[in-house]
Structures are given as C-alpha cells and as structure tokens.
Design a protein around this motif. Sequence first.
Motif, PDB file in Angstrom:
ATOM      1  N   THR A  52      -1.285  10.438  -9.797  1.00  0.00           N
ATOM      2  CA  THR A  52      -0.155   9.579 -10.161  1.00  0.00           C
ATOM      3  C   THR A  52       0.899  10.375 -10.920  1.00  0.00           C
ATOM      4  O   THR A  52       2.106  10.223 -10.684  1.00  0.00           O
ATOM      5  N   SER A  53       0.461  11.235 -11.818  1.00  0.00           N
ATOM      6  CA  SER A  53       1.393  12.067 -12.579  1.00  0.00           C
ATOM      7  C   SER A  53       2.193  12.989 -11.662  1.00  0.00           C
ATOM      8  O   SER A  53       3.401  13.160 -11.842  1.00  0.00           O
ATOM      9  N   VAL A  54       1.507  13.583 -10.678  1.00  0.00           N
ATOM     10  CA  VAL A  54       2.196  14.470  -9.741  1.00  0.00           C
ATOM     11  C   VAL A  54       3.244  13.695  -8.942  1.00  0.00           C
ATOM     12  O   VAL A  54       4.380  14.153  -8.753  1.00  0.00           O
ATOM     13  N   VAL A  55       2.866  12.511  -8.492  1.00  0.00           N
ATOM     14  CA  VAL A  55       3.811  11.685  -7.724  1.00  0.00           C
ATOM     15  C   VAL A  55       5.005  11.283  -8.581  1.00  0.00           C
ATOM     16  O   VAL A  55       6.165  11.405  -8.161  1.00  0.00           O
TER      17      VAL A  55
ATOM     18  N   VAL B 149       1.051   6.204 -17.963  1.00  0.00           N
ATOM     19  CA  VAL B 149       2.339   6.888 -17.816  1.00  0.00           C
ATOM     20  C   VAL B 149       3.295   6.318 -18.859  1.00  0.00           C
ATOM     21  O   VAL B 149       3.726   5.170 -18.764  1.00  0.00           O
ATOM     22  N   ASN B 150       3.606   7.109 -19.872  1.00  0.00           N
ATOM     23  CA  ASN B 150       4.454   6.660 -20.967  1.00  0.00           C
ATOM     24  C   ASN B 150       5.887   6.440 -20.480  1.00  0.00           C
ATOM     25  O   ASN B 150       6.499   7.334 -19.887  1.00  0.00           O
ATOM     26  N   VAL B 151       6.423   5.261 -20.753  1.00  0.00           N
ATOM     27  CA  VAL B 151       7.746   4.882 -20.236  1.00  0.00           C
ATOM     28  C   VAL B 151       8.872   5.769 -20.775  1.00  0.00           C
ATOM     29  O   VAL B 151       9.651   6.324 -19.990  1.00  0.00           O
TER      30      VAL B 151
ATOM     31  N   THR C 284      -0.128  11.684 -20.343  1.00  0.00           N
ATOM     32  CA  THR C 284      -0.620  10.686 -19.395  1.00  0.00           C
ATOM     33  C   THR C 284      -2.145  10.712 -19.306  1.00  0.00           C
ATOM     34  O   THR C 284      -2.799   9.664 -19.282  1.00  0.00           O
ATOM     35  N   LEU C 285      -2.721  11.899 -19.279  1.00  0.00           N
ATOM     36  CA  LEU C 285      -4.166  12.032 -19.107  1.00  0.00           C
ATOM     37  C   LEU C 285      -4.956  11.776 -20.384  1.00  0.00           C
ATOM     38  O   LEU C 285      -6.013  11.147 -20.361  1.00  0.00           O
ATOM     39  N   PHE C 286      -4.449  12.282 -21.521  1.00  0.00           N
ATOM     40  CA  PHE C 286      -5.245  12.276 -22.744  1.00  0.00           C
ATOM     41  C   PHE C 286      -4.636  11.492 -23.910  1.00  0.00           C
ATOM     42  O   PHE C 286      -5.296  11.308 -24.926  1.00  0.00           O
TER      43      PHE C 286
END
Length: 375
Positions: free
Chosen positions: A210-213, A70-72, A330-332
């Motif tokens: 995690t991205s959805v949250v 997850v990029n800040v 986030t994923l790739f």
Amino acid sequence: MNKAKEELITSDVVSYKTDSSPIPKRLNFFERYLSLWVLICMVVGVALGKLLPGVVDILSQLEFGEGSQVNVPIAILIWLMIYPMMLKIDFGSLAGVTKRPKGLLVTLFVNWLVKPFSMAFFAWVFLHHLFTAWIDLETAQNYTAGLIILAAAPCTAMVFVWSYLTEGDPAYTLVQVAVNDMIMLFAFAPVVMFLCGVANVVVPSKVLITSVVVFIVIPLAAGWFTRTSLVKARGQTWFDQQFLPAFHPVTVMALLATLVLIFAFQAQNLTTQWFAVILLAIPILVQVYFNSSLTYFLMWMFRVPHNVASPGALIGASNFFELAVAVAITLFGPGSPAALACVVGVLVEVPVMLSVCNICNRSRPWYQRTVGMKA
C-alpha cells in the motif's frame, strides 16, 4: 536537451556558458542554506512536539481509513513533494542511455545489489554487536528495519542539486533517476521485506505494498500523465519554462512542512534518546561513504566520464528520505524506533552529501587525468 531544460533539471539555479566550461556554481537561496533550513525545521518540530503534544498526537493518528496506517498529513505533503519530481522525468530519454550504458549499470548495481544489503550488514555490525551495551535487541531490530527502509529508497529530487554542484551531466542524471524510479516500483517492497525478514522484523506485506502504491505508483503515474498531456497540448518549451517552475515553491514548502511534522512526531525520542541518535548516525555515515566510494571507484575503473561518475556516486550514497520516513511511519508508527532511524538519516543527509560533493570536485583533476591514461 535544450538549455532551458538543463536549467530546470538543475533546480533553476544556473545557466551555462555557450562554450564548454561552466560558470561558477551558485545555488538559489533555498539550496544554499539547506542545512540551516533542516536545523530550523528540527527546532520548530521538536518545540511543537514538546509544547503541543496533544495536537501532534492527533495529527499522528490521522489515517486514510481505519487500520490503513497511512498518515494523512504526511501522505499529502509527500505527494506535494513527489509529484513535481515525477513531472521532471522524461521516460522518452531512456532510449539515449544505450549509447553510454556503463554509468547507469554501475549506479543500478550499487543501488540495488549493494546498498540495501550493505546497510543491513552495517546495522547488524553496529546495532547488534558493537552497541549492545546501549541498545536492547528488540529496539536494535526496529532500528535496523528503519535503516533498511532508508537504504532501499534511492534518492530522487536532491540528486539534481548534487549533480549540479559536481557539474554532472543533467540529461544523464535524469535518466538515472527515471530508471531508479521504475525499478523502485517493483524492487522496493521485496527488498525491504526480505532484509527485514533476515533481521527478524515482521513487515506486513499488505501495508508495505500500500505504501509503494500510495507514495510511488500514484505520483509517478500522475506525473507521467500530466507531462505527456501538457507537452502534447502546449509544447515542451511551455512545460519546461512555465509549468514546471510554478511547482518549485510548492515543493520547497512541502519539504519544510514534512520535516517539521517528522521532527514533531519524533520530539520525545529526539530529546530523550539523543545518544541513540548519535549511535544511529554512525552506520549511516559509514554507509554513505562506503557506497559513494565504491560507485566512484567502479566508474573510474570502467572509464566513465567524471560528469556521469560524480552524480552516480551521489545517487549511490543518498536516500529518498521523504519516502523512507513515510513508509517507516506507515509500517511502525510515527514514534517508533524505525521512524527515528529514518529521521536520523534526514539529519545527516545534507551535510554528508555536501562533503561527498566536495570530494568529487577536488578529485576531478586526478580522475580525468588517470581515466585518460588508462589503457
């Protein structure tokens, strides 16, 4: 819904006459030149990526904990954009839609049962068949994943602008956005995982959840809690007229900064793979016009009023590109083909959606006349 609330929903850009006919539409300075701002952000971002590659590389590698992906900077900017959007959602208004359910049902049908699947289909046709002379299989699969992520996230904030431009019903548009956001909590991750699996792209379920949250659940919960607490403490009028407008500059600046970062992260791809950008734009364009036309036709067939049908057609065609880009990164990774596919979605979003607005407006007399004549 009172007048002040309608003005806020439509991005604080207009007030309505006391009679039933709206005054001529006039966007504020930011929305009026939105295409120009996107172009400027692209130029600035690409320039930063080419001139300061070391700095951009450091920013792209900042994560919330090792391995979180997850990029800040992106996450912070996304929160600054999404939180004000969520503040506008009045979940209490959902009850009123039961009196006019057809428009919402058509929108949900296209958004969740047609749009992601049609995008996967168009990506398969174009990237895996028609464009194989220019795109290898692995890259095509990653592009497909990006396009699926883009299509699986229905538009939120910009819908209010599109609705305003087509004289849409602001209260009904708000309900459509609220319901889509609620469904997105539960449907986004499964839809993406299923369609990417069909496209032979492995999506880590833990990272996607995690991205959805991070990008949906947290800002949605924060927006609901803030709205409920402040409306109860200070009243609806104060919340609509004083609190919400204060976030408009924050949202604008966060959007522009996000675009600059996105284009900076993709600077190498955008400058060296410009032909791929053109190829990716084609299935996105086909997708937009297909889904908007389908939604508009279904609204017409079920005799939905034009001020509900036109925003519905736009919701069914546009994308929550901020979320899509964040999830793809986030994923790739920020320099991945999947992220590039989402960035191309950003490039075509504004001018294409403006063209759909124009089509809806020009066809309004025909739509209203024929709907009135239908048995």
